[in-house]
Design a protein around this motif. Structure first.
Motif, PDB file in Angstrom:
ATOM      1  N   GLU A  37       8.870   0.773   3.115  1.00  0.00           N
ATOM      2  CA  GLU A  37       9.955   1.539   2.884  1.00  0.00           C
ATOM      3  C   GLU A  37       9.316   3.004   3.354  1.00  0.00           C
ATOM      4  OE1 GLU A  37      13.050   1.423   2.093  1.00  0.00           O
ATOM      5  OE2 GLU A  37      13.463  -0.088   0.951  1.00  0.00           O
ATOM      6  N   ALA A  38       8.010   3.433   2.561  1.00  0.00           N
ATOM      7  CA  ALA A  38       7.655   4.599   2.847  1.00  0.00           C
ATOM      8  C   ALA A  38       7.218   4.802   4.189  1.00  0.00           C
ATOM      9  CB  ALA A  38       6.320   4.982   1.737  1.00  0.00           C
ATOM     10  N   MET A  39       6.894   4.050   5.177  1.00  0.00           N
ATOM     11  CA  MET A  39       6.550   4.324   6.442  1.00  0.00           C
ATOM     12  C   MET A  39       7.511   4.356   7.142  1.00  0.00           C
ATOM     13  SD  MET A  39       3.217   4.363   6.365  1.00  0.00           S
ATOM     14  CE  MET A  39       2.988   4.517   8.192  1.00  0.00           C
ATOM     15  N   VAL A  40       8.809   3.916   6.869  1.00  0.00           N
ATOM     16  CA  VAL A  40      10.021   3.970   7.621  1.00  0.00           C
ATOM     17  C   VAL A  40      10.349   5.457   8.075  1.00  0.00           C
ATOM     18  CG1 VAL A  40      12.605   3.751   7.912  1.00  0.00           C
ATOM     19  CG2 VAL A  40      11.012   1.951   6.910  1.00  0.00           C
ATOM     20  N   LEU A  61      10.648   2.208  23.155  1.00  0.00           N
ATOM     21  CA  LEU A  61      10.915   0.862  22.836  1.00  0.00           C
ATOM     22  C   LEU A  61       9.894   0.200  21.836  1.00  0.00           C
ATOM     23  CD1 LEU A  61      11.988  -0.246  26.362  1.00  0.00           C
ATOM     24  CD2 LEU A  61      13.410  -0.132  24.283  1.00  0.00           C
ATOM     25  N   ARG A  62       8.416   0.859  22.140  1.00  0.00           N
ATOM     26  CA  ARG A  62       7.454   0.382  21.334  1.00  0.00           C
ATOM     27  C   ARG A  62       7.599   0.782  20.108  1.00  0.00           C
ATOM     28  NH1 ARG A  62       3.719   2.762  24.023  1.00  0.00           N
ATOM     29  NH2 ARG A  62       3.329   4.511  22.558  1.00  0.00           N
ATOM     30  N   TRP A  63       7.985   1.964  19.696  1.00  0.00           N
ATOM     31  CA  TRP A  63       8.130   2.298  18.270  1.00  0.00           C
ATOM     32  C   TRP A  63       9.251   1.561  17.494  1.00  0.00           C
ATOM     33  CZ3 TRP A  63       4.253   3.950  15.492  1.00  0.00           C
ATOM     34  CH2 TRP A  63       3.288   4.721  15.884  1.00  0.00           C
ATOM     35  N   ALA A  68      11.430  -1.950  13.596  1.00  0.00           N
ATOM     36  CA  ALA A  68      12.177  -3.382  13.368  1.00  0.00           C
ATOM     37  C   ALA A  68      11.226  -4.513  12.588  1.00  0.00           C
ATOM     38  CB  ALA A  68      12.642  -3.957  14.690  1.00  0.00           C
ATOM     39  N   ALA A  69      10.075  -4.415  12.846  1.00  0.00           N
ATOM     40  CA  ALA A  69       8.950  -5.400  12.298  1.00  0.00           C
ATOM     41  C   ALA A  69       9.017  -4.652  10.914  1.00  0.00           C
ATOM     42  CB  ALA A  69       7.792  -5.374  13.107  1.00  0.00           C
ATOM     43  N   LEU A  70       8.803  -3.528  10.728  1.00  0.00           N
ATOM     44  CA  LEU A  70       9.038  -3.040   9.383  1.00  0.00           C
ATOM     45  C   LEU A  70       9.907  -3.462   8.508  1.00  0.00           C
ATOM     46  CD1 LEU A  70       7.733   0.926   9.726  1.00  0.00           C
ATOM     47  CD2 LEU A  70       6.577  -1.068   8.455  1.00  0.00           C
ATOM     48  N   PHE A  71      11.075  -3.407   9.043  1.00  0.00           N
ATOM     49  CA  PHE A  71      12.467  -3.791   8.065  1.00  0.00           C
ATOM     50  C   PHE A  71      12.249  -5.266   7.839  1.00  0.00           C
ATOM     51  CE2 PHE A  71      14.470   0.295   9.791  1.00  0.00           C
ATOM     52  CZ  PHE A  71      15.163   0.884   8.270  1.00  0.00           C
ATOM     53  N   LEU A  74       9.807  -5.682   5.203  1.00  0.00           N
ATOM     54  CA  LEU A  74      10.171  -5.067   3.809  1.00  0.00           C
ATOM     55  C   LEU A  74      11.388  -6.079   3.291  1.00  0.00           C
ATOM     56  CD1 LEU A  74      12.974  -3.171   3.671  1.00  0.00           C
ATOM     57  CD2 LEU A  74      11.520  -1.782   5.209  1.00  0.00           C
ATOM     58  N   SER A  75      12.134  -6.545   4.032  1.00  0.00           N
ATOM     59  CA  SER A  75      13.324  -7.336   3.580  1.00  0.00           C
ATOM     60  C   SER A  75      12.750  -8.751   3.052  1.00  0.00           C
ATOM     61  CB  SER A  75      14.249  -7.502   4.698  1.00  0.00           C
ATOM     62  OG  SER A  75      15.283  -8.335   4.331  1.00  0.00           O
ATOM     63  N   THR A  76      11.967  -9.449   3.658  1.00  0.00           N
ATOM     64  CA  THR A  76      11.179 -10.611   3.131  1.00  0.00           C
ATOM     65  C   THR A  76      10.495 -10.501   2.018  1.00  0.00           C
ATOM     66  OG1 THR A  76      11.376 -11.245   5.588  1.00  0.00           O
ATOM     67  CG2 THR A  76       9.895 -12.330   4.000  1.00  0.00           C
ATOM     68  N   CYS A  77       9.748  -9.498   1.906  1.00  0.00           N
ATOM     69  CA  CYS A  77       8.920  -9.061   0.728  1.00  0.00           C
ATOM     70  C   CYS A  77       9.733  -8.909  -0.459  1.00  0.00           C
ATOM     71  CB  CYS A  77       8.107  -7.869   0.908  1.00  0.00           C
ATOM     72  SG  CYS A  77       6.681  -8.331   2.139  1.00  0.00           S
ATOM     73  N   TYR A  78      11.041  -7.969  -0.225  1.00  0.00           N
ATOM     74  CA  TYR A  78      11.698  -7.904  -1.388  1.00  0.00           C
ATOM     75  C   TYR A  78      12.392  -8.718  -1.979  1.00  0.00           C
ATOM     76  CZ  TYR A  78      15.751  -5.966  -4.069  1.00  0.00           C
ATOM     77  OH  TYR A  78      16.538  -5.449  -5.007  1.00  0.00           O
ATOM     78  N   ARG A  79      12.972  -9.763  -1.036  1.00  0.00           N
ATOM     79  CA  ARG A  79      13.896 -11.018  -1.416  1.00  0.00           C
ATOM     80  C   ARG A  79      12.969 -11.851  -2.190  1.00  0.00           C
ATOM     81  NH1 ARG A  79      15.882 -10.953   3.739  1.00  0.00           N
ATOM     82  NH2 ARG A  79      14.560 -13.004   4.185  1.00  0.00           N
ATOM     83  N   THR A  80      11.695 -12.018  -1.758  1.00  0.00           N
ATOM     84  CA  THR A  80      10.698 -12.958  -2.374  1.00  0.00           C
ATOM     85  C   THR A  80      10.154 -12.586  -3.809  1.00  0.00           C
ATOM     86  OG1 THR A  80       9.868 -13.724  -0.036  1.00  0.00           O
ATOM     87  CG2 THR A  80       8.273 -14.228  -1.935  1.00  0.00           C
TER      88      THR A  80
END
Length: 565
Positions: A37-40, A61-63, A68-71, A74-80
């Motif tokens: 979240e902080a890196m977004v 495109l690279r960034w 997208a990978a960050l999101f 963070l979404s997977t980590c939050y749910r788990t």
């Protein structure tokens, strides 16, 4: 707090240590979520400086892929993490409930002294849930601190003043938050205490509802509960107001802190110390900080309330036992009769009494307090102040309370039934075949009760057996005591609600069933006393008469006045 009880911190540490692996896993996932979240905003600032400002499609495109990978991460980590934290809180609360239940059911007793059953139930539900909530909140606390640390590092790379502002400003904020939470902790403890008392009073009134209606005391009972409920409501409102002031104060402090960060960042941008992308990253990080600070506010409130609940749980877990554990062992099989030597306890004063093995003895006490005190000593619910009760030549105070109660069963007058079938109430948790229970059902005339029920012994009884009459409940309770077949059976007024014909049947059958087994009937029933081998009379705390029922009826006017009223 009771002397010797563990501090609230000890209860909290034990609750957390029991879930340390789950807490550690959730903390790692939460920390990862907060770091992402902080890196977004940092990545967005990089996109502006390296892609948008330069017009580079490849960099864009690279960034964007990295964003997208960050999101996704963070979404997977939050749910788990959320699933693990909720589970750890529930498991910690369940573990506390089992510890409370084990302490309440400890044969040494003491946990229920001065506490209503409903209050203990409220403690095992509400207080345990609040301590469990602290366990669930701990990963959020760690994740919030991690988010603040990552933000500080990111801002240090963008601007040293902004990074130092966070590193130096967060500790005072945490200290102020702790000070602000102290009134909430005190009011939460009072709230839980009042709520538990209200639950205990409600359970007490419901249990005695028939009696209250019988004596016309419904209005007095309603007034008593209304006062208790209003006290509980007032305490809950005080705690709610304290929680609102706590949350408002914390959010105000964090809002001011974030505004200061934003103003400092804007000033640096105006001076040209920050690029457009760095300014966007700094503003984004300042907005992100609201999340960790809100988490810290939430955790602070949960900890304040959980600590108050942990204090109450600690008092029960560490309360002194009513009787100490013994070290001596009874021989198997148990042999020998009962001996009371200089027994003094409560209303009893230096009682000396020998009860031969296999005898059927009646005990008559005009003073109900003396009868109750005798039962307490025989069941080792309390130890005598002086003297001793001996079984087979061994003092009960030297034996483990559980071993005593396997050898000596004290069936109290107010024994409760359970919400189960009649047969299961008589079995009392054993797997005794139905056919083997026929003698005790007959002796207690519970077989007559079963014949009057729609499904016989398999008929479910209501809570505490309220679907039965008072006399029927007494007969089922007597059957349960007889089914246990202890070496010594002590029965207190088992037929006070039974008609005289049925009482006479029970008396004769009980004598036959218990022949050769030591039995004490603490009662004033002439029908039961007539079948005993001897009757002991306790007056003014001492033995005043000892003989056969017929002899005492003829020769003792005081005995006649008690038994033949």
């Amino acid at each position: 707090m009771a002397e010797g009880s563990p501090p609230a911190g000890s209860v909290l540490r034990r609750a957390i240590s029991g879930q340390r692996r789950r807490v550690a896993a959730a903390s790692l996932l939460g920390t990862t979520h907060q770091a992402c979240e902080a890196m977004v905003p940092v990545v967005i600032g990089v996109i502006i400086d390296q892609a948008v400002a330069t017009g580079s499609t490849t960099a864009l495109l690279r960034w964007l892929g990295i964003l997208a990978a960050l999101f996704l991460l963070l979404s997977t980590c939050y749910r788990t993490a959320a699933r693990i934290t909720d589970g750890s809180g529930e498991l910690a609360a369940h573990r506390l409930r089992t510890e409370l239940a084990a302490r309440v059911l400890d044969p040494r007793g003491g946990a229920d002294t001065g506490r209503l059953p409903g209050a203990l139930t409220a403690m095992a539900t509400g207080d345990a849930a609040r301590v469990g909530a602290v366990v669930a909140a701990l990963p959020y606390f760690i994740a919030a601190l991690a988010g603040l640390a990552v933000s500080a590092v990111a801002l240090l790379r963008v601007s040293v003043p902004l990074g130092l502002l966070i590193l130096l400003g967060v500790p005072p904020l945490l200290w102020l938050g702790h000070r602000i939470s102290l009134p909430l902790e005190r009011r939460s403890e009072a709230e839980q205490e009042r709520a538990a008392h209200a639950s205990g009073v409600a359970a007490d009134l419901v249990a005695g509802l028939r009696v209250l209606k019988g004596i016309g005391a419904e209005q007095a009972a309603v007034a008593r509960y209304r006062r208790t409920s209003q006290d509980s409501l007032a305490a809950a409102l005080r705690a709610a107001r304290s929680r609102s002031r706590h949350d408002g104060a914390i959010l105000s402090l964090t809002g001011v802190f974030i505004a200061v960060i934003g103003l400092v960042g804007a000033r640096l941008a105006m001076d040209g110390s920050l690029s457009v992308g760095e300014l966007v990253a700094a503003v984004g990080l300042a907005q992100f900080l609201l999340g960790p600070f809100q988490l810290l506010t939430y955790v602070s409130g949960e900890f304040a309330q959980g600590r108050a609940s942990a204090e109450r749980i600690g008092e029960v877990l560490a309360c002194a036992p009513a009787v100490p554990a013994g070290t001596a062992a009874l021989p198997r099989p148990v042999t020998g009769g009962l001996r009371l030597r200089g027994l003094s306890y409560g209303a009893l004063r230096g009682i000396d009494l020998d009860i031969a093995e296999g005898s059927l003895v009646g005990v008559v006490s005009p003073d109900p307090a003396a009868a109750t005190d005798l039962l307490m000593c025989l069941g080792r619910e309390s130890d005598p102040d002086e003297g001793a009760v001996e079984l087979g030549g061994i003092a009960l105070s030297r034996l483990d309370p559980d071993a005593v109660r396997h050898a000596i069963l004290v069936a109290h007058h107010d024994a409760d039934l359970f919400e189960a079938t009649l047969l299961d109430n008589v079995r009392a948790g054993t797997d005794t075949p139905e056919a083997d229970l026929a003698p005790v059902l007959t002796a207690s005339t519970t077989d007559d009760v079963a014949r009057a029920l729609p499904h016989g012994v398999h008929t479910p009884l209501g809570e505490r057996g309220r679907s039965l009459s008072g006399g029927q409940r007494q007969r089922v309770a007597l059957a349960r005591a007889l089914a246990a077949d202890p070496h010594v059976l002590v029965v207190h007024d088992p037929t006070t609600a039974v008609d005289t014909v049925t009482e006479s049947l029970i008396a004769g059958r009980l004598r036959e069933l218990r022949r050769g087994r030591t039995t004490l009937l603490v009662t004033t029933s002439p029908a039961l006393l007539a079948v005993t081998d001897r009757v002991v009379v306790i007056g003014d705390g001492a033995v005043t008469a000892d003989g056969r029922h017929r002899e005492l009826v003829t020769s003792d006017a005081a005995y006649r006045s008690v038994v033949l009223v």
